[in-house]
Design an enzyme around this catalytic site. Structure first.
Site, mmCIF file in Angstrom:
data_model
loop_
_atom_site.group_PDB
_atom_site.id
_atom_site.type_symbol
_atom_site.label_atom_id
_atom_site.label_comp_id
_atom_site.label_asym_id
_atom_site.label_seq_id
_atom_site.Cartn_x
_atom_site.Cartn_y
_atom_site.Cartn_z
ATOM 1 N N ASP A 68 0.825 -1.222 0.000
ATOM 2 C CA ASP A 68 0.000 0.000 0.000
ATOM 3 C C ASP A 68 0.854 1.265 0.000
ATOM 4 O OD1 ASP A 68 0.825 -0.604 2.570
ATOM 5 O OD2 ASP A 68 -0.968 0.173 3.530
ATOM 6 N N GLY A 69 2.009 1.233 0.651
ATOM 7 C CA GLY A 69 2.902 2.399 0.655
ATOM 8 C C GLY A 69 3.384 2.737 -0.748
ATOM 9 N N ASP A 129 1.316 -10.735 3.311
ATOM 10 C CA ASP A 129 0.279 -10.706 4.350
ATOM 11 C C ASP A 129 -1.146 -10.922 3.826
ATOM 12 O OD1 ASP A 129 2.303 -10.184 6.101
ATOM 13 O OD2 ASP A 129 1.750 -8.107 6.491
ATOM 14 N N ARG A 163 5.963 -32.001 23.334
ATOM 15 C CA ARG A 163 6.173 -30.594 23.667
ATOM 16 C C ARG A 163 5.066 -29.730 23.109
ATOM 17 N NH1 ARG A 163 12.324 -30.445 22.500
ATOM 18 N NH2 ARG A 163 13.116 -30.651 24.607
ATOM 19 N N MET A 220 3.857 -13.902 10.309
ATOM 20 C CA MET A 220 3.680 -12.491 9.947
ATOM 21 C C MET A 220 2.208 -12.138 9.786
ATOM 22 S SD MET A 220 6.882 -11.553 7.492
ATOM 23 C CE MET A 220 8.522 -11.358 8.216
ATOM 24 N N ARG A 223 8.016 -24.060 23.781
ATOM 25 C CA ARG A 223 9.011 -23.324 22.990
ATOM 26 C C ARG A 223 8.323 -22.389 22.009
ATOM 27 N NH1 ARG A 223 13.839 -26.542 23.546
ATOM 28 N NH2 ARG A 223 13.510 -27.465 25.592
ATOM 29 N N VAL A 274 11.923 -16.269 6.897
ATOM 30 C CA VAL A 274 11.756 -17.545 6.184
ATOM 31 C C VAL A 274 10.466 -17.492 5.354
ATOM 32 C CG1 VAL A 274 11.120 -19.961 6.593
ATOM 33 C CG2 VAL A 274 13.065 -18.954 7.793
ATOM 34 N N GLN A 275 9.467 -16.767 5.882
ATOM 35 C CA GLN A 275 8.164 -16.701 5.210
ATOM 36 C C GLN A 275 8.225 -15.962 3.880
ATOM 37 O OE1 GLN A 275 5.029 -15.821 8.533
ATOM 38 N NE2 GLN A 275 7.038 -15.305 9.340
HETATM 39 P P1 ADP Z 1 5.024 -1.181 0.976
HETATM 40 O O1 ADP Z 1 4.907 -0.751 -0.455
HETATM 41 O O2 ADP Z 1 5.387 -2.628 1.090
HETATM 42 O O3 ADP Z 1 3.817 -0.783 1.785
HETATM 43 P P2 ADP Z 1 6.571 1.036 2.138
HETATM 44 O O4 ADP Z 1 5.388 1.591 2.850
HETATM 45 O O5 ADP Z 1 7.866 0.970 2.841
HETATM 46 O O6 ADP Z 1 6.305 -0.444 1.598
HETATM 47 O O7 ADP Z 1 6.770 1.902 0.810
HETATM 48 C C1 ADP Z 1 7.824 1.639 -0.075
HETATM 49 C C2 ADP Z 1 8.325 2.934 -0.672
HETATM 50 O O8 ADP Z 1 7.251 3.617 -1.351
HETATM 51 C C3 ADP Z 1 8.827 3.959 0.336
HETATM 52 O O9 ADP Z 1 10.154 3.718 0.726
HETATM 53 C C4 ADP Z 1 8.690 5.257 -0.433
HETATM 54 O O10 ADP Z 1 9.750 5.416 -1.354
HETATM 55 C C5 ADP Z 1 7.413 5.032 -1.225
HETATM 56 N N1 ADP Z 1 6.267 5.591 -0.497
HETATM 57 C C6 ADP Z 1 5.529 5.014 0.476
HETATM 58 N N2 ADP Z 1 4.568 5.845 0.930
HETATM 59 C C7 ADP Z 1 4.708 6.998 0.225
HETATM 60 C C8 ADP Z 1 4.029 8.265 0.213
HETATM 61 N N3 ADP Z 1 2.996 8.513 1.028
HETATM 62 N N4 ADP Z 1 4.465 9.211 -0.640
HETATM 63 C C9 ADP Z 1 5.497 8.967 -1.468
HETATM 64 N N5 ADP Z 1 6.169 7.816 -1.512
HETATM 65 C C10 ADP Z 1 5.797 6.840 -0.682
#
Ligand code: ADP
Length: 366
Positions: free
Chosen positions: A105-106, A152, A187, A194, A278, A285-286
């Site tokens: 999502d980032g 995930d 055990r 994750m 344990r 690993v995942q």
């Molecule tokens: P994922 O894509 O797995 O959710 P991240 O959240 O770490 O991983 O995002 C990966 C990269 O995407 C970040 O290092 C950044 O370069 C870019 N990114 C994430 N969020 C933003 C945002 N709000 N604005 C601009 N770039 C973003």
């Protein structure tokens, strides 16, 4: 002539290579040039040899490999306008104004921001004399299509994300291995998997691995879960069961919203059952190892569909995410999916689980 860029960004996931391969070969098959952007947004910001055109053979022998051969990275500078300006300049050097972004999502949020800003970035590059008017006119809009790479399985709008099935296989293999040693010694094992906001891996692996108890973020156990869990395990033992396995998602919480760590579970079992208990935290690993057949197939199908979607996109059309719904390749509005995914996480944090599940199940495709 059209040129597509493809990148993998954020956390890696098995199946990303299959998606890259499908994007490259689908594009080439349609006579469209395709560039790989290495190391995610970092490669876009750095330019140079981190943006390279790919041929059919460049993506040979990668279908079965885990991780991503074009690399991935976190890129803080891409969060700044200055970084995105450099990225735009580097893309335009190669005539790229269409992107397939494979990430979480980032990464997809970053892609959308980049798209929204594109016109103003291009205008600034003209002003600076970095590009000429003709280039600016030719590439006045950036078009993007998203594919979700995440073990995930935490994105609204697709039933499966790239990597989730492979990660599930890896976990089940690990549970099987642990079960055999647990049985030998009678055990109890706590297996942490994750999933910060999404219990998919924990729940499915508990079912497939025949675990005794599972703790996930979306469905906190009843108030007296500790007693309930211990009773279940004790009854299992009394009935002749030699191994006891509890699966805990890393984001599991109790009724009051407090975290349930795998160590807390271990302590409870040890104290109340007096059993040697344990903890195994599976960790990276995942993410590792070869992609499952499902991930290879799905990534190939969505990679191919992403190219078709990107080539039919117009400067004003809403960017799409390509995923799976009801076992069919489907697209959905990218930002609606991302926003709803964030809304699910917020509802879980607020302990409004019913609303969270309602939001997660919603579809923008019908
Ligand atoms: P994922 O894509 O797995 O959710 P991240 O959240 O770490 O991983 O995002 C990966 C990269 O995407 C970040 O290092 C950044 O370069 C870019 N990114 C994430 N969020 C933003 C945002 N709000 N604005 C601009 N770039 C973003």
């Amino acid at each position: 002539s059209i040129s597509i860029g493809v990148l993998t960004s954020g956390g890696d996931a098995q199946g990303m290579n299959a998606a890259v391969r499908a994007v490259v070969r689908s594009a080439l098959n349609l006579g469209v040039a395709v560039h790989a952007i290495f190391e995610g947004y970092q490669g876009m910001v750095d330019g140079g040899d981190r943006i390279r055109s790919l041929s059919w053979d460049d993506v040979g022998s990668i279908l079965h490999r885990g991780g991503t051969i074009i690399g991935t990275a976190r890129c803080p500078v891409f969060r700044e306008r200055e970084g995105r300006l450099a990225a735009a300049r580097n893309l335009l050097r190669h005539g790229i104004d269409r992107l397939v972004v494979i990430g979480g999502d980032g990464s997809l949020t970053g892609a959308n921001l980049f798209r929204q800003e594109w016109a103003s970035l291009v205008a600034e590059l003209v002003e600076r004399g970095d590009i000429d008017e003709l280039t600016a006119q030719r590439h006045s809009a950036l078009m993007i299509t998203g594919l979700v790479g995440s073990i995930d399985n935490d994105m609204v709008g697709t039933d499966m994300t790239i990597g989730a099935d492979s990660a599930l296989h890896r976990i089940v293999e690990a549970i099987d291995a642990i079960t055999s040693t647990a049985a030998s010694h009678q055990r109890t094992f706590v297996v942490e998997v994750m999933g910060r906001h999404c219990g998919y891996l924990a729940l499915m692996s508990a079912i497939a691995g025949g675990a005794d108890y599972v703790l996930i973020p979306e469905s906190p156990p009843s108030e007296n879960w500790e007693q309930e869990m211990c009773d279940l395990l004790r009854n299992g033992r009394a009935a002749g069961r030699r191994d006891s396995i509890v699966v805990v998602a890393e984001g599991a919480c109790d009724n009051a919203g407090g975290p349930i760590s795998s160590d807390r579970v271990r302590q409870v079992l040890q104290d109340r059952l007096g059993e040697d208990t344990r903890v195994t935290i599976l960790g990276h690993v995942q993410r590792g190892g070869t992609p499952s057949a499902f991930d290879r197939c799905m990534s190939t199908l969505v990679g191919h569909a992403a190219v078709q979607e990107l080539l039919s996109a117009t400067p004003t059309s809403e960017p799409q995410m390509v995923g799976m719904r009801y076992n069919r390749v489907r697209q959905a509005p990218l930002m609606q999916c991302v926003e709803q995914t964030h809304a699910v996480a917020r509802k879980i944090a607020e302990h409004d689980y019913a609303k969270a599940m309602e939001l997660r199940g919603s579809s923008f495709t019908e």
